[in-house]
Motif scaffolding. Structure first.
Motif, mmCIF file in Angstrom:
data_model
loop_
_atom_site.group_PDB
_atom_site.id
_atom_site.type_symbol
_atom_site.label_atom_id
_atom_site.label_comp_id
_atom_site.label_asym_id
_atom_site.label_seq_id
_atom_site.Cartn_x
_atom_site.Cartn_y
_atom_site.Cartn_z
ATOM 1 N N LYS A 129 -26.906 11.003 13.506
ATOM 2 C CA LYS A 129 -26.387 12.241 12.924
ATOM 3 C C LYS A 129 -25.092 12.611 13.646
ATOM 4 N N HIS B 264 -26.798 16.424 9.514
ATOM 5 C CA HIS B 264 -26.577 16.996 10.842
ATOM 6 C C HIS B 264 -27.890 17.465 11.462
ATOM 7 N N ARG C 247 -19.755 24.262 14.153
ATOM 8 C CA ARG C 247 -20.114 22.850 14.080
ATOM 9 C C ARG C 247 -19.329 22.053 15.110
ATOM 10 N N ILE D 198 -23.113 15.219 13.434
ATOM 11 C CA ILE D 198 -22.714 16.633 13.486
ATOM 12 C C ILE D 198 -23.839 17.479 14.066
#
Length: 130
Positions: free
Chosen positions: A83, A49, A126, A85
């Motif tokens: 990525k 992430h 998140r 996240i």
């Protein structure tokens, strides 16, 4: 945020030197109006992430969508980098920030405690990019 969050913001420890060092190891996005800097955000890469930190918008530009546009640029960067996240932290006391991030698709995943405190002081949030 003085008098609002405890412990005090780490922004008090920022200097031109350590900001330059941070910009050397992280990606920084800037928002400007003309030649005036009105916002910024730093993004640190992790294995799965991007961590979004030091998101700041000048008081004169707050409420104009600057933070949302900065996060939009971060989202595009994350997608291009593969990525899926984005992760960030906000303080327990900053309920309006928690709500704003929630409206942008972030969900709480953890609560953390700063050293020397016996209660949660930060919320980790998140967003999985769809």
């Amino acid at each position: 945020m003085d008098g609002v969050i405890d412990p005090p913001s780490s922004a008090h420890r920022l200097t031109p030197e350590n900001l330059a060092a941070k910009a050397g190891t992280e990606t920084v996005f800037l928002a400007t109006v003309g030649k005036a800097l009105v916002g910024c955000v730093f993004v640190a890469e992790s294995h799965d992430h991007f961590y979004v930190g030091k998101l700041a918008v000048a008081p004169t530009a707050q409420g104009a969508g600057v933070g949302k546009r900065l996060l939009g640029a971060v989202e595009q960067f994350a997608r291009e980098s593969g990525k899926p996240i984005l992760e960030l932290q906000t303080r327990i006391e900053l309920i309006d920030n928690q709500k704003a991030f929630g409206r942008m698709g972030f969900v709480e995943t953890a609560r953390t405690v700063h050293e020397g405190f016996d209660r949660p002081t930060s919320i980790t949030m998140r967003r999985v990019l769809g």
